[in-house]
Design a protein around this motif. Structure first.
Motif, PDB file in Angstrom:
ATOM      1  N   LYS A  64       0.830  -1.201   0.000  1.00 22.08           N
ATOM      2  CA  LYS A  64       0.000   0.000   0.000  1.00 22.08           C
ATOM      3  C   LYS A  64       0.874   1.265   0.000  1.00 22.08           C
ATOM      4  N   GLY A  65       0.382   2.292  -0.667  1.00 25.26           N
ATOM      5  CA  GLY A  65       1.102   3.565  -0.695  1.00 25.26           C
ATOM      6  C   GLY A  65       0.803   4.400   0.541  1.00 25.26           C
ATOM      7  N   GLY A  66       1.673   5.338   0.829  1.00 21.03           N
ATOM      8  CA  GLY A  66       1.413   6.304   1.887  1.00 21.03           C
ATOM      9  C   GLY A  66       1.528   5.776   3.301  1.00 21.03           C
ATOM     10  N   VAL A  67       2.205   4.644   3.482  1.00 27.10           N
ATOM     11  CA  VAL A  67       2.323   4.109   4.840  1.00 27.10           C
ATOM     12  C   VAL A  67       3.635   4.511   5.516  1.00 27.10           C
ATOM     13  N   GLY A  68       4.545   5.111   4.761  1.00 31.83           N
ATOM     14  CA  GLY A  68       5.762   5.625   5.381  1.00 31.83           C
ATOM     15  C   GLY A  68       7.074   5.023   4.891  1.00 31.83           C
ATOM     16  N   LYS A  69       7.092   4.432   3.701  1.00 35.90           N
ATOM     17  CA  LYS A  69       8.327   3.844   3.158  1.00 35.90           C
ATOM     18  C   LYS A  69       9.412   4.890   2.949  1.00 35.90           C
ATOM     19  N   THR A  70       9.037   5.966   2.255  1.00 35.28           N
ATOM     20  CA  THR A  70      10.050   6.970   1.909  1.00 35.28           C
ATOM     21  C   THR A  70      10.551   7.676   3.166  1.00 35.28           C
ATOM     22  N   THR A  71       9.644   7.944   4.085  1.00 34.52           N
ATOM     23  CA  THR A  71      10.039   8.574   5.352  1.00 34.52           C
ATOM     24  C   THR A  71      11.005   7.673   6.110  1.00 34.52           C
ATOM     25  N   LEU A  72      10.719   6.376   6.123  1.00 35.95           N
ATOM     26  CA  LEU A  72      11.607   5.430   6.798  1.00 35.95           C
ATOM     27  C   LEU A  72      12.964   5.372   6.095  1.00 35.95           C
ATOM     28  N   LEU A 106       6.295  -1.321  12.067  1.00 32.61           N
ATOM     29  CA  LEU A 106       4.916  -0.890  12.247  1.00 32.61           C
ATOM     30  C   LEU A 106       4.918   0.612  12.485  1.00 32.61           C
ATOM     31  N   ASN A 107       4.295   1.342  11.563  1.00 34.58           N
ATOM     32  CA  ASN A 107       4.377   2.801  11.568  1.00 34.58           C
ATOM     33  C   ASN A 107       3.039   3.423  11.971  1.00 34.58           C
ATOM     34  N   ARG A 108       3.112   4.657  12.437  1.00 37.61           N
ATOM     35  CA  ARG A 108       1.939   5.460  12.797  1.00 37.61           C
ATOM     36  C   ARG A 108       1.109   4.813  13.909  1.00 37.61           C
ATOM     37  N   VAL A 109       1.804   4.264  14.878  1.00 39.38           N
ATOM     38  CA  VAL A 109       1.146   3.631  16.019  1.00 39.38           C
ATOM     39  C   VAL A 109       0.613   4.706  16.964  1.00 39.38           C
ATOM     40  N   LEU A 130       8.837  -0.183  15.966  1.00 41.05           N
ATOM     41  CA  LEU A 130       7.583   0.517  15.752  1.00 41.05           C
ATOM     42  C   LEU A 130       7.774   2.004  15.915  1.00 41.05           C
ATOM     43  N   VAL A 131       7.062   2.738  15.077  1.00 40.15           N
ATOM     44  CA  VAL A 131       7.204   4.186  15.038  1.00 40.15           C
ATOM     45  C   VAL A 131       5.853   4.791  15.381  1.00 40.15           C
ATOM     46  N   LEU A 132       5.862   5.661  16.375  1.00 43.05           N
ATOM     47  CA  LEU A 132       4.600   6.278  16.785  1.00 43.05           C
ATOM     48  C   LEU A 132       4.152   7.327  15.765  1.00 43.05           C
ATOM     49  N   GLU A 133       2.879   7.580  15.742  1.00 43.65           N
ATOM     50  CA  GLU A 133       2.349   8.717  15.010  1.00 43.65           C
ATOM     51  C   GLU A 133       2.974   9.957  15.635  1.00 43.65           C
ATOM     52  N   ASP A 134       3.588  10.796  14.834  1.00 45.55           N
ATOM     53  CA  ASP A 134       4.371  11.894  15.386  1.00 45.55           C
ATOM     54  C   ASP A 134       4.292  13.102  14.451  1.00 45.55           C
ATOM     55  N   GLU A 135       3.767  14.210  14.966  1.00 39.97           N
ATOM     56  CA  GLU A 135       3.621  15.416  14.147  1.00 39.97           C
ATOM     57  C   GLU A 135       4.959  15.923  13.638  1.00 39.97           C
ATOM     58  N   GLN A 136       6.012  15.630  14.377  1.00 41.91           N
ATOM     59  CA  GLN A 136       7.333  16.120  13.983  1.00 41.91           C
ATOM     60  C   GLN A 136       7.776  15.550  12.633  1.00 41.91           C
ATOM     61  N   VAL A 137       7.182  14.389  12.267  1.00 39.06           N
ATOM     62  CA  VAL A 137       7.509  13.811  10.958  1.00 39.06           C
ATOM     63  C   VAL A 137       7.124  14.797   9.859  1.00 39.06           C
ATOM     64  N   ILE A 138       5.957  15.413  10.012  1.00 37.72           N
ATOM     65  CA  ILE A 138       5.484  16.352   8.993  1.00 37.72           C
ATOM     66  C   ILE A 138       6.342  17.609   8.988  1.00 37.72           C
TER      67      ILE A 138
HETATM   68  N1  ADP Z   1       5.208   8.153  12.029  1.00 37.94           N
HETATM   69  C1  ADP Z   1       4.543   9.068  11.327  1.00 37.94           C
HETATM   70  N2  ADP Z   1       3.836  10.039  11.962  1.00 37.94           N
HETATM   71  C2  ADP Z   1       3.152  10.968  11.254  1.00 37.94           C
HETATM   72  N3  ADP Z   1       3.123  11.041   9.914  1.00 37.94           N
HETATM   73  C3  ADP Z   1       3.804  10.109   9.221  1.00 37.94           C
HETATM   74  C4  ADP Z   1       4.547   9.092   9.870  1.00 37.94           C
HETATM   75  N4  ADP Z   1       5.126   8.319   8.915  1.00 37.94           N
HETATM   76  C5  ADP Z   1       4.754   8.838   7.721  1.00 37.94           C
HETATM   77  N5  ADP Z   1       3.958   9.927   7.893  1.00 37.94           N
HETATM   78  C6  ADP Z   1       3.338  10.726   6.823  1.00 37.94           C
HETATM   79  O1  ADP Z   1       2.633   9.865   5.954  1.00 37.94           O
HETATM   80  C7  ADP Z   1       2.698  10.304   4.618  1.00 37.94           C
HETATM   81  C8  ADP Z   1       3.194   9.200   3.703  1.00 37.94           C
HETATM   82  O2  ADP Z   1       4.543   8.896   4.005  1.00 37.94           O
HETATM   83  P1  ADP Z   1       5.570   8.374   2.901  1.00 37.94           P
HETATM   84  O3  ADP Z   1       6.839   8.082   3.588  1.00 37.94           O
HETATM   85  O4  ADP Z   1       5.618   9.292   1.734  1.00 37.94           O
HETATM   86  O5  ADP Z   1       4.841   7.017   2.463  1.00 37.94           O
HETATM   87  P2  ADP Z   1       5.151   6.032   1.238  1.00 37.94           P
HETATM   88  O6  ADP Z   1       6.546   6.280   0.778  1.00 37.94           O
HETATM   89  O7  ADP Z   1       4.949   4.675   1.816  1.00 37.94           O
HETATM   90  O8  ADP Z   1       4.133   6.347   0.192  1.00 37.94           O
HETATM   91  C9  ADP Z   1       3.588  11.523   4.614  1.00 37.94           C
HETATM   92  O9  ADP Z   1       2.782  12.661   4.606  1.00 37.94           O
HETATM   93  C10 ADP Z   1       4.339  11.415   5.927  1.00 37.94           C
HETATM   94  O10 ADP Z   1       4.716  12.656   6.430  1.00 37.94           O
END
Ligand code: ADP
Ligand code: MG
Lengths: 99, 272
Positions: free
Chosen positions: B15-23, B175-178, B205-213
């Motif tokens: 699935k897209g948007g789950v946090g791959k690129t951020t990780l 496990l992301n956005r816990v 596991l990575v908590l949901e965290d506003e600092q990510v944004i």
């Molecule tokens: N742990 C987190 N807490 C809050 N927001 C997150 C977290 N991980 C990812 N996000 C947000 O989720 C969105 C998708 O992340 P992204 O890494 O681009 O996903 P993917 O590469 O899987 O499509 C982004 O807006 C990102 O900022």
């Protein structure tokens, strides 16, 4: 948890959504992993019942055939309550005659 | 050159948007910080973003495309991170690369990277089509990212099935956005639910965290600035575990956050 949620749960109105999520996932993954569509599954179920009923009388209503998954291994689980064994298995009749 | 072979790690999810690129971005910085020469490869050719999350978008001259066409050398295409010189990005080329790229092309790129780095992280596109298959063709091990939601877990399961058939091993789970509060209230799949269902070892596991944004806005991965936020800490710990250190995992639903959380749990066990 809001007070309303809490009271709802206290009154047993609805299971926690995480429990539902887990149950729904287990079911959908069993299907995904086995690549069996519901139609095939139903066909298999009725054929299994047919074969088993040749030997024993089963309680079709109380029975169930399902896919269960654990540790990425999917198992076909048949739970078929037996009412009684058939004195002479019907299958014996169907078998080719000797000689 | 070190004796150990380069680790080629696919970061994927289905699935897209789950946090791959951020990780990928945060882990890249953290691994580099901890002393591994690390390359991050943007294999999401259709929707490239890794450059942006790393704040390197204005420094790209060449990409993987020119390296493959042999119109530039690998060194010319690699973008070194200014604050973390142990980390380099190999940017994705034009989205039209999708039309001609083959698994062999990916293997060639990764083989070049393996000569110069200890760890290569491949940021995988969403889906299970050609983009995923190309990226997986070059990988030796994988990290599957998911969130505690039914759709993400289901898609992760599909991807794990495919990785298994390709013989990629080990496969570990992030496990992301816990959200601990929701888990505690049983309004979110528990950590053990997800690990049981997917039958993978939990890497972190990575908590949901506003600092990510906030960090995304700035183009500065959280791991650049120490352990300041819960997610930053989690990414650093994941990097340490990947490098073989033992770092204990905490279950957010068990690790109570003060009396209220404990009370909540107490009530739950009593009533249900
Ligand atoms: N742990 C987190 N807490 C809050 N927001 C997150 C977290 N991980 C990812 N996000 C947000 O989720 C969105 C998708 O992340 P992204 O890494 O681009 O996903 P993917 O590469 O899987 O499509 C982004 O807006 C990102 O900022
Ligand atoms: Mg991405």
């Amino acid at each position: 948890m809001t007070l309303r949620d809490f009271i709802n749960r206290l009154l047993g109105r609805q299971p926690a959504s995480a429990t539902l999520a887990k149950q729904r996932l287990q079911l959908v993954l069993a299907h995904d992993r086995s690549d069996l569509n519901p139609e095939l599954l139903e066909k298999m179920r009725s054929e299994i019942l047919e074969v088993v009923s040749r030997y024993v009388e089963i309680d079709v209503e109380g029975g169930d055939v399902s896919l269960e998954t654990e540790d990425r291994v999917t198992a076909l689980v048949a739970n078929l309550p037996i009412k009684r064994a058939r004195a002479i298995p019907l299958a014996a009749v169907a078998e080719p005659a000797e000689g | 050159m070190t004796a150990a072979p380069t680790r080629i790690i696919l970061i994927c999810s289905g699935k897209g948007g789950v946090g791959k690129t951020t990780l990928t971005a945060n882990l890249g910085i953290a691994l580099a910080r901890q002393g591994s020469r690390t390359a991050v490869l943007d294999a999401d050719f259709g929707l490239r973003n890794l450059d942006l999350l790393l704040g390197l978008e204005n420094r790209i001259v060449y990409t993987a495309q020119e390296v493959l066409a042999e119109t530039c050398r690998l060194e010319q295409a690699l973008v070194k991170h200014k604050q973390e010189p142990n980390l380099a990005l190999l940017p994705a080329g034009n989205p039209r690369m999708l039309e001609w790229l083959t698994p062999e092309d990916m293997q060639r790129i990764v083989a070049l990277l393996a000569e110069r780095f200890d760890i290569v992280l491949i940021d995988c596109p969403a889906g299970i089509e050609d983009g995923f298959r190309n990226a997986a063709a070059a990988a030796r091990e994988a990290i599957v990212v998911t969130t505690p939601e039914v759709s993400a877990v289901r898609d992760a399961d599909r991807v794990i099935g495919l990785l298994n058939t390709q013989g990629i091993e080990p496969i570990q789970l992030v496990l992301n956005r816990v959200r601990p509060k929701m888990m505690l209230n049983q309004e979110m799949l528990a950590v053990s639910d997800v690990t049981d269902i997917l039958a993978l070892p939990l890497l972190g596991l990575v908590l949901e965290d506003e600092q990510v944004i906030v960090s995304t806005n700035r183009g500065e991965p959280l791991t650049l600035n120490g352990n300041g936020s819960p997610a930053a800490k989690a990414y650093h710990n994941i990097a340490r575990r990947l490098r073989g250190e033992t770092v204990p995992l905490i279950d957010p639903a068990k690790e109570g956050q003060g009396l209220r959380a404990k009370l909540g749990r107490f009530m739950q066990t009593r009533i249900f």
